[in-house]
Design a protein around this motif. Structure first.
Motif, PDB file in Angstrom:
ATOM      1  N   ILE A 213      45.972  29.088  44.061  1.00  0.00           N
ATOM      2  CA  ILE A 213      44.764  28.430  43.560  1.00  0.00           C
ATOM      3  C   ILE A 213      44.700  28.670  42.050  1.00  0.00           C
ATOM      4  CG2 ILE A 213      42.247  28.287  43.763  1.00  0.00           C
ATOM      5  CD1 ILE A 213      43.783  27.647  46.386  1.00  0.00           C
ATOM      6  N   PRO A 214      44.611  27.601  41.253  1.00  0.00           N
ATOM      7  CA  PRO A 214      44.620  27.791  39.795  1.00  0.00           C
ATOM      8  C   PRO A 214      43.285  28.332  39.279  1.00  0.00           C
ATOM      9  CG  PRO A 214      44.393  25.466  40.316  1.00  0.00           C
ATOM     10  CD  PRO A 214      44.527  26.186  41.635  1.00  0.00           C
ATOM     11  N   SER A 215      43.302  28.863  38.054  1.00  0.00           N
ATOM     12  CA  SER A 215      42.109  29.507  37.503  1.00  0.00           C
ATOM     13  C   SER A 215      41.080  28.488  37.022  1.00  0.00           C
ATOM     14  CB  SER A 215      42.499  30.427  36.358  1.00  0.00           C
ATOM     15  OG  SER A 215      43.069  29.659  35.317  1.00  0.00           O
ATOM     16  N   ALA A 216      41.499  27.232  36.877  1.00  0.00           N
ATOM     17  CA  ALA A 216      40.567  26.173  36.460  1.00  0.00           C
ATOM     18  C   ALA A 216      41.158  24.841  36.885  1.00  0.00           C
ATOM     19  CB  ALA A 216      40.368  26.181  34.945  1.00  0.00           C
ATOM     20  N   ALA A 217      40.333  23.795  36.851  1.00  0.00           N
ATOM     21  CA  ALA A 217      40.793  22.441  37.145  1.00  0.00           C
ATOM     22  C   ALA A 217      41.549  22.383  38.466  1.00  0.00           C
ATOM     23  CB  ALA A 217      41.678  21.920  36.017  1.00  0.00           C
ATOM     24  N   SER A 218      40.963  22.981  39.489  1.00  0.00           N
ATOM     25  CA  SER A 218      41.677  23.115  40.749  1.00  0.00           C
ATOM     26  C   SER A 218      41.864  21.770  41.449  1.00  0.00           C
ATOM     27  CB  SER A 218      40.904  24.054  41.675  1.00  0.00           C
ATOM     28  OG  SER A 218      41.666  24.316  42.819  1.00  0.00           O
ATOM     29  N   THR A 219      43.012  21.648  42.118  1.00  0.00           N
ATOM     30  CA  THR A 219      43.271  20.465  42.921  1.00  0.00           C
ATOM     31  C   THR A 219      43.401  20.839  44.392  1.00  0.00           C
ATOM     32  OG1 THR A 219      45.623  20.779  42.559  1.00  0.00           O
ATOM     33  CG2 THR A 219      44.493  19.271  41.082  1.00  0.00           C
ATOM     34  N   ARG A 220      43.311  22.142  44.709  1.00  0.00           N
ATOM     35  CA  ARG A 220      43.461  22.541  46.105  1.00  0.00           C
ATOM     36  C   ARG A 220      42.541  23.714  46.408  1.00  0.00           C
ATOM     37  NH1 ARG A 220      48.140  23.206  43.315  1.00  0.00           N
ATOM     38  NH2 ARG A 220      48.522  25.351  42.690  1.00  0.00           N
ATOM     39  N   PHE A 221      42.342  23.908  47.731  1.00  0.00           N
ATOM     40  CA  PHE A 221      41.507  25.016  48.160  1.00  0.00           C
ATOM     41  C   PHE A 221      42.300  25.860  49.144  1.00  0.00           C
ATOM     42  CE2 PHE A 221      40.741  21.468  51.023  1.00  0.00           C
ATOM     43  CZ  PHE A 221      40.808  22.048  52.278  1.00  0.00           C
ATOM     44  N   GLY A 222      41.830  27.097  49.332  1.00  0.00           N
ATOM     45  CA  GLY A 222      42.444  27.957  50.332  1.00  0.00           C
ATOM     46  C   GLY A 222      41.527  28.057  51.537  1.00  0.00           C
ATOM     47  N   ARG A 223      42.132  28.342  52.690  1.00  0.00           N
ATOM     48  CA  ARG A 223      41.374  28.441  53.939  1.00  0.00           C
ATOM     49  C   ARG A 223      41.856  29.716  54.608  1.00  0.00           C
ATOM     50  NH1 ARG A 223      42.523  26.267  59.276  1.00  0.00           N
ATOM     51  NH2 ARG A 223      40.577  25.709  60.334  1.00  0.00           N
ATOM     52  N   TYR A 224      40.976  30.732  54.693  1.00  0.00           N
ATOM     53  CA  TYR A 224      41.433  32.054  55.101  1.00  0.00           C
ATOM     54  C   TYR A 224      40.639  32.565  56.293  1.00  0.00           C
ATOM     55  CZ  TYR A 224      43.605  31.410  50.617  1.00  0.00           C
ATOM     56  OH  TYR A 224      44.323  30.864  49.584  1.00  0.00           O
ATOM     57  N   ASP A 225      41.360  33.189  57.197  1.00  0.00           N
ATOM     58  CA  ASP A 225      40.807  33.612  58.484  1.00  0.00           C
ATOM     59  C   ASP A 225      39.990  34.896  58.326  1.00  0.00           C
ATOM     60  OD1 ASP A 225      40.247  33.929  61.109  1.00  0.00           O
ATOM     61  OD2 ASP A 225      42.338  34.158  61.784  1.00  0.00           O
ATOM     62  N   LEU A 226      38.760  34.854  58.793  1.00  0.00           N
ATOM     63  CA  LEU A 226      37.889  36.032  58.716  1.00  0.00           C
ATOM     64  C   LEU A 226      37.756  36.712  60.072  1.00  0.00           C
ATOM     65  CD1 LEU A 226      35.005  34.425  56.603  1.00  0.00           C
ATOM     66  CD2 LEU A 226      36.793  35.955  55.761  1.00  0.00           C
ATOM     67  N   SER A 227      38.472  36.223  61.072  1.00  0.00           N
ATOM     68  CA  SER A 227      38.329  36.783  62.417  1.00  0.00           C
ATOM     69  C   SER A 227      38.615  38.273  62.404  1.00  0.00           C
ATOM     70  CB  SER A 227      39.331  36.130  63.384  1.00  0.00           C
ATOM     71  OG  SER A 227      39.192  34.741  63.333  1.00  0.00           O
ATOM     72  N   GLY A 228      37.746  39.023  63.050  1.00  0.00           N
ATOM     73  CA  GLY A 228      37.967  40.457  63.164  1.00  0.00           C
ATOM     74  C   GLY A 228      37.629  41.233  61.905  1.00  0.00           C
ATOM     75  N   LYS A 229      37.233  40.545  60.834  1.00  0.00           N
ATOM     76  CA  LYS A 229      36.882  41.254  59.588  1.00  0.00           C
ATOM     77  C   LYS A 229      35.365  41.387  59.483  1.00  0.00           C
ATOM     78  CE  LYS A 229      40.693  40.115  56.472  1.00  0.00           C
ATOM     79  NZ  LYS A 229      41.584  39.304  57.324  1.00  0.00           N
ATOM     80  N   ASP A 230      34.907  42.574  59.087  1.00  0.00           N
ATOM     81  CA  ASP A 230      33.483  42.779  58.851  1.00  0.00           C
ATOM     82  C   ASP A 230      33.163  42.951  57.376  1.00  0.00           C
ATOM     83  OD1 ASP A 230      32.756  42.581  61.509  1.00  0.00           O
ATOM     84  OD2 ASP A 230      33.279  44.677  61.878  1.00  0.00           O
ATOM     85  N   VAL A 231      34.210  43.265  56.610  1.00  0.00           N
ATOM     86  CA  VAL A 231      34.029  43.412  55.158  1.00  0.00           C
ATOM     87  C   VAL A 231      35.257  42.826  54.461  1.00  0.00           C
ATOM     88  CG1 VAL A 231      32.606  45.511  55.250  1.00  0.00           C
ATOM     89  CG2 VAL A 231      35.107  45.700  55.207  1.00  0.00           C
ATOM     90  N   LEU A 232      35.111  42.539  53.159  1.00  0.00           N
ATOM     91  CA  LEU A 232      36.253  42.186  52.323  1.00  0.00           C
ATOM     92  C   LEU A 232      36.494  43.362  51.390  1.00  0.00           C
ATOM     93  CD1 LEU A 232      35.447  38.467  51.379  1.00  0.00           C
ATOM     94  CD2 LEU A 232      36.727  39.332  53.345  1.00  0.00           C
ATOM     95  N   LYS A 233      37.748  43.856  51.418  1.00  0.00           N
ATOM     96  CA  LYS A 233      38.020  45.098  50.688  1.00  0.00           C
ATOM     97  C   LYS A 233      38.678  44.837  49.343  1.00  0.00           C
ATOM     98  CE  LYS A 233      38.679  47.891  54.826  1.00  0.00           C
ATOM     99  NZ  LYS A 233      39.686  47.992  55.860  1.00  0.00           N
ATOM    100  N   SER A 234      38.324  45.683  48.378  1.00  0.00           N
ATOM    101  CA  SER A 234      39.000  45.679  47.084  1.00  0.00           C
ATOM    102  C   SER A 234      40.485  45.948  47.320  1.00  0.00           C
ATOM    103  CB  SER A 234      38.390  46.766  46.206  1.00  0.00           C
ATOM    104  OG  SER A 234      39.105  46.857  45.003  1.00  0.00           O
TER     105      SER A 234
END
Lengths: 348, 437, 77
Positions: A246-267
């Motif tokens: 995914i580019p830092s600007a002027a994006s032409t696409r998106f990401g799709r990420y699985d959150l199943s089983g996750k309760d937090v997003l970690k650093s």
């Protein structure tokens, strides 16, 4: 050597018949008929070798089949450009011209030119796939519209520089390019001159035209405890290795990420790639961009009925209208497939 | 206020025994000049260079550009910055034309730029049309001698300002070749539409002081929009930041010579009444943006403005300040014309600005700030060519999947025009414009 | 613009953004003001514990906004 032009016409202009023949399936005519003859007579750098004919009704009701069939008809033919229309204010014909130009441009990697009235719905469908000349409202304007198409087709075929939209008479395609004016026309002079006109109530012309934002109907309120909820973001949060680049600007696409089983997003597992702000905060705490812990808590408390397992993310800064609309439509397809009716949308 | 700028035209610059100005030739004593710009020894290995338009010379990384000037009455050139605090904008000042004083370093950051004095890039900026008395120096502060985009460049900036003042002294006691008079008390303007310029300056974005503009020597990081007499701006009240990118930022030279102010003065008493300059800011928090735009609108009403020229000089979220200020002013009945650069990107297809709003119905475009430039090698480099490999140097890159590294083995470059000092000409110099394609 | 396209499909959207002026300019209908640009969902200067509470409060508020009848584009605090 003369270059080769293929032209697309509907059943009416192709001489097949009127509304009773609107379901006419695509066919290929060697040579010219009606408008394609007129175009052929006007061109200096090209000749119209074939005319594609198709009923407006058939194109509207069987778009994919019609385009595929046209693709097969053109396969193996040599041609340098596609012309379509002019479609005037006819909505179905305009949409057909836009569909065919877009399809042929993408499949055969050649330029496409059409022409229609500014309010024709075909105008805004695929602005970057073709040149759409600003045309007349009704068929009586054929004599005015056809020379416009011929002029730009000749320019393209000769490899001449295509100037900006206003200078050439096409509708803007969503690009902005810089040109140099004579040195004495400084921005300071232009700015003060424009201000004087505005103060005096005289007409003035902005150098950066901005369309008024059309509003969409307000969707009904929804009780999240009885809804199916998803989270979409333009905050630029992605998995640490940014697998979809995914580019830092002027994006032409998106990401799709699985959150199943996750309760937090970690650093360390996620990072921000957004180029419009200081990313260190989100890198240290990804949930400053995507508050998954809070959402899980609300889900556990029954305040969110169902939470969609996928997280959609891209960067929002300076992404243009064409790409934003396309990405949103693609995301909506995923959401609809899971009967999502409610979205929390995060951005900068 | 009445500001009289006495201009001395410089035909050539040479090094010699005594710093002096005679028959259009500026002679510079190098030892004295270095002492003047580096009084406390915060820079080291300081060297001076003379660069002329048309020479095959590349200058980078450039940290500050200043016009050489002096006040015959002894006040500091940049009050509060290079000397004692005093009000600027009134009285006589001498300026050396056709040249600038330019600070060049080794390590580059956000605020740094490049100039070519010949070739395609020289066509793109007015700074390539004048001579430069450059100093190149290293920083004694090792925390800045690293690959980090955030650099304060404190002593480079101050050094250029001090050197400009030292060089200015060469003309003391002589009669200028012409006078430019900026007198906003001119009678006959009273009944004309009241107009101000709203100028966005680099005032926030970072948490820490040291990067943004200085107003009478003071860092403006927490500035609430304020009002200046236009003469103060032309006369050293404001010094440049080191945060906005080289193509769109305003250097101190730009504030001293701002074409928009001169153009507004040219109409003062004829078609309009130019009442002054409001400084707009660019905080990173929405409430502070709202507060700033509200302040501008309140000041505009208190000043009974009829019209305003609103100038955008920063990209990213600074563009939000530009639009919200225009919207607030228009709502307050002030007719606005905005002036901004655009960022449609290398493919031309990016949305031109972070925010667009149709209520900004009168905008002058200074062109695109992202244009890919292929630039030939130059015979001579002043500064540090390897700085283009430093990450975080806007417009140059160590590696790019499409373009490869910016610097090629033969010394030629592929860069983004973001790196060209003054490329966007946002002070009003620009003769470029973006068109819809 | 993405918010608008999602809402066009009939999905109810709350746009959580600090830069509400931008959200308004791109035609979002339900807008909820977030904390800041680099840290939308909590105050970047607060402790992790307080940030967690702020995230929960902001998302709870987002759910309230989703369930609020509006007649025109509205910015919620």
């Amino acid at each position: 050597m003369m270059k080769k032009v293929i032209m697309y016409l509907n059943q009416f202009y192709g001489g097949i018949g009127g509304e009773d023949k609107a379901d006419y399936e695509p066919s290929l005519l060697e040579g010219v008929v009606g408008p394609s003859k007129a175009l052929d007579d006007m061109l200096t750098a090209g000749t119209v070798t074939y005319t594609i004919l198709c009923g407006d009704g058939y194109m509207a009701s069987h778009t994919e089949e019609a385009l595929e069939k046209i693709g097969r008809l053109l396969e193996g033919l040599e041609f340098d450009i596609l012309a379509a229309g002019p479609a005037f204010m006819s909505g179905r014909y305009g949409v057909s011209c836009a569909e065919v130009c877009n399809y042929v441009h993408k499949r055969f990697k050649i330029p496409a030119v059409t022409c229609m009235f500014e309010e024709n719905p075909g105008r805004e469908m695929y602005p970057q796939s073709m040149y759409i000349m600003a045309g007349s409202k009704s068929g009586a304007g054929m004599r005015k519209d056809m020379p416009k198409m011929a002029a730009i087709i000749d320019k393209i075929l000769k490899g001449e520089e295509i100037l900006w939209a206003e200078a050439e008479g096409y509708f803007p395609r969503g690009f902005r390019w810089q040109i140099q004016l004579p040195k004495e026309q400084t921005a300071a002079k232009r700015t003060v001159a424009m201000l004087k006109k505005k103060l005096d109530g005289e007409p003035f012309e902005t150098e950066l035209p901005i369309d008024a934002e059309e509003m969409v109907p307000i969707a009904p309120p929804r009780d999240a405890s009885k809804s199916r909820v998803a989270f979409v973001s333009t905050g630029g949060l992605v998995p640490i290795d940014n697998p979809d680049h995914i580019p830092s600007a002027a994006s032409t696409r998106f990401g799709r990420y699985d959150l199943s089983g996750k309760d937090v997003l970690k650093s360390g597992e996620w990072k921000s790639v957004h180029g419009g702000y200081d990313q260190t905060y989100a890198n240290e705490q990804p949930m400053l961009a995507m508050p998954l812990d809070a959402i899980r808590k609300l889900e556990a408390e029954g305040k969110i009925g169902y939470f969609h397992p996928w997280f959609y993310t891209t960067t929002g800064n300076q992404t243009n209208r064409v790409n934003s609309v396309r990405m949103a439509k693609e995301i909506v397809e995923y959401l609809k497939a899971d009967d999502i009716d409610t979205v929390i949308f995060g951005s900068a | 206020m009445k500001l009289e700028i006495g201009n001395f035209y410089v035909k050539d610059i040479v090094f010699g025994d005594k710093t002096s100005y005679k028959d259009g030739i500026l002679t510079v004593n190098q030892k004295e000049a270095v002492e003047a710009l580096n009084p406390e020894g915060n820079l080291k290995n300081v060297e001076l260079y003379i660069v002329r338009p048309g020479e095959k010379t590349r200058i980078l990384p450039i940290k500050e550009i200043v016009e050489a000037r002096v006040r015959p009455d002894g006040r500091a050139l940049f009050p509060g910055q290079t000397g004692q605090m005093a009000l600027s904008g009134d009285g006589k000042i001498y300026a050396l034309k056709n040249m600038a004083v330019t600070a060049v370093g080794v390590y580059a950051g956000n605020g740094d730029g490049m100039l070519d004095m010949d070739g395609p890039a020289a066509e793109l900026t007015y700074f390539s049309e004048m001579m430069h008395l450059c100093f190149k120096a290293e920083n004694t502060d090792d925390s800045e001698n690293v690959y980090n985009p955030y650099k304060k460049n404190t002593y480079y900036r101050l050094g250029a300002q001090l050197l400009a003042e030292y060089i200015g002294k060469a003309v003391l006691g002589q009669e200028p070749q012409e006078w430019e008079i900026f007198d906003n008390t001119t009678e006959g303007a009273a009944d004309l539409p009241r107009v101000a310029m709203v100028l966005q300056i680099s005032a926030a974005f970072v948490k820490e002081p040291g990067f943004v503009c200085r107003l009478y020597g003071q860092d403006v990081i927490n500035l609430v929009p304020t009002m200046l007499n236009a003469n103060e701006l032309l006369d050293g009240a404001l010094c440049a930041d080191t945060l906005f990118f080289a193509s769109f930022k305003l250097y101190t030279y730009d504030y001293q010579n701002m074409p928009l102010i001169k153009e507004l003065y040219a109409e003062h008493g004829k078609g309009l009444n130019f009442v002054g300059v409001f400084l707009d800011v660019n905080p990173a928090v929405a409430d502070l943006k709202v507060r700033a735009s509200d302040r501008i609108a309140v000041m505009a009403q208190m000043m009974k403005l009829d019209g305003a020229v609103v100038v955008n000089t920063g990209n990213g979220h600074s563009e939000i300040d530009f639009f919200t200020t225009i919207i607030k002013l228009e709502e307050a009945g002030v007719k606005c014309v905005g002036q901004c650069m655009e960022s449609p990107g290398h493919g031309g297809g990016m949305q031109s600005k972070v925010m667009l709003d149709a209520r900004a119905d009168a905008i002058v475009s200074t062109g695109a700030d992202h244009v890919v430039l292929n630039l030939p090698a130059m015979d001579k480099v002043i500064g540090e060519i390897d700085s283009v490999n430093h990450d975080g140097y806007p417009g140059a890159w160590a590696y790019d999947p499409e373009y490869g590294p910016s610097l090629h083995e033969d010394g030629s470059l592929v860069v983004d025009s973001l790196i060209i000092a003054g490329h966007d000409g946002n002070a009003g110099w620009s003769h470029k414009v973006c068109k819809s394609y | 613009m993405m918010v608008k396209e999602i809402e066009r499909s009939g999905i109810t959207v709350v746009h959580v953004a600090n830069m509400t002026a931008v959200a308004q300019s791109i035609g979002s209908n339900r807008i909820l003001k977030a904390y800041s640009i680099p840290a939308a969902m909590a105050d970047m200067n607060e402790t992790p514990e307080i940030q967690a509470k702020q995230r929960y409060q902001l998302m709870s508020r987002a759910l309230e906004v989703l369930n609020t009848e509006i007649k025109e584009q509205t910015v919620f605090q």
